[in-house]
Write an enzyme that holds these catalytic residues in place. Structure first.
Site, short mmCIF file in Angstrom:
data_model
loop_
_atom_site.label_atom_id
_atom_site.label_comp_id
_atom_site.label_asym_id
_atom_site.label_seq_id
_atom_site.Cartn_x
_atom_site.Cartn_y
_atom_site.Cartn_z
N GLU A 77 0.82 -1.22 0.00
CA GLU A 77 0.00 0.00 0.00
C GLU A 77 0.85 1.27 0.00
O GLU A 77 0.36 2.35 0.29
CB GLU A 77 -0.94 0.03 1.21
CG GLU A 77 -1.89 -1.14 1.33
CD GLU A 77 -3.02 -1.15 0.31
OE1 GLU A 77 -2.88 -0.53 -0.77
OE2 GLU A 77 -4.04 -1.80 0.58
N HIS A 96 -2.94 2.61 8.33
CA HIS A 96 -4.03 1.88 7.68
C HIS A 96 -4.26 0.57 8.43
O HIS A 96 -3.33 -0.21 8.62
CB HIS A 96 -3.71 1.61 6.22
CG HIS A 96 -4.60 0.56 5.64
ND1 HIS A 96 -5.97 0.70 5.63
CD2 HIS A 96 -4.35 -0.66 5.12
CE1 HIS A 96 -6.51 -0.40 5.12
NE2 HIS A 96 -5.55 -1.24 4.79
N HIS A 98 -7.63 -2.44 9.91
CA HIS A 98 -8.95 -3.03 9.66
C HIS A 98 -9.68 -3.27 10.98
O HIS A 98 -9.98 -4.42 11.32
CB HIS A 98 -8.81 -4.38 8.94
CG HIS A 98 -7.84 -4.40 7.80
ND1 HIS A 98 -6.96 -5.45 7.58
CD2 HIS A 98 -7.60 -3.49 6.82
CE1 HIS A 98 -6.23 -5.19 6.50
NE2 HIS A 98 -6.59 -4.01 6.03
N HIS A 160 -13.06 -2.64 3.14
CA HIS A 160 -11.65 -2.84 3.44
C HIS A 160 -11.26 -2.41 4.87
O HIS A 160 -10.93 -3.26 5.68
CB HIS A 160 -10.82 -2.11 2.38
CG HIS A 160 -9.37 -2.35 2.45
ND1 HIS A 160 -8.50 -2.05 1.44
CD2 HIS A 160 -8.60 -2.86 3.45
CE1 HIS A 160 -7.27 -2.37 1.80
NE2 HIS A 160 -7.31 -2.86 3.01
ZN LIG Z 1 -5.79 -3.19 4.30
#
Ligand SMILES: [Zn+2]
Length: 195
Positions: A77, A96, A98, A160
């Site tokens: 990413e 980032h 989840h 996501h």
């Molecule tokens: Zn991710």
């Protein structure tokens, strides 16, 4: 502005996010600015719970080039991490993850209702249309959202997870934690209200 010991701080908060259950497996990726055109980012295929200064990768945020470091390569990413740091001089760290409650809203393609006076003061958490991880399409969707919501600190990636932008690693971590708390309260509110 970069924090003193930014690599230490990034490693510490990456491990803490994993322990707190904000991300599982080898998911998630953290980055932080370390100079005018440089960032460090967590490694691909490595759990955030195992992050250490030795496995952070240094990258150029304009050319996306990186220094090889043992067997480690940057998280896939890295495109949106580099773009956010380049386009938002006020941002020093990009996280980032989840987290389960916030990601549930993301999976449902629903806004997280702003049911509490969240400390990061954002009237709405923008939703970024789905695109597969690590693609230029996702990179471009993130950049479009940044352009539309110039001061945003949190983005919800449909199907996501979330991206949090902070003026320090610690503040970006707090925003992530607060976003998950907000999503959990919004979820519980809906559960109780529907009885
Ligand atoms: Zn991710």
């Amino acid at each position: 502005m970069t924090e003193p010991n930014v690599t230490q701080s990034l490693s510490y908060y990456a491990r803490r996010a994993y322990k707190r259950g904000l991300v599982g497996g080898t998911g998630g990726n953290f980055s932080a600015r370390i100079g005018q055109d440089k960032m460090v980012i967590t490694a691909s295929g490595l759990s955030l719970g195992d992050t250490a200064e030795e496995n952070l990768i240094e990258m150029d945020i304009s050319t996306y080039s990186w220094q090889p470091k043992a067997e480690y390569i940057p998280s896939k990413e890295y495109l949106f991490h580099a773009d956010i740091l380049r386009l938002r001089p006020d941002v020093a760290a990009v996280l980032h993850i989840h987290p389960p409650y916030a990601t549930t809203f993301a999976v449902l393609r629903r806004d997280i209702p702003m049911v509490t006076d969240a400390a990061f003061k954002q009237p709405k958490i923008p939703r970024v249309p789905f695109a597969p991880s690590g693609t230029e399409e996702l990179q471009s969707n993130v950049v479009n959202a940044l352009e539309e919501y110039a001061d945003c600190k949190v983005l919800l990636l449909e199907q996501h997870g979330i991206i949090c932008l902070g003026s320090s690693v610690r503040w970006a971590y707090d925003i992530a934690d607060l976003t998950e708390e907000l999503a959990r309260i919004a979820y519980l509110k809906e559960m109780l209200s529907s009885k």
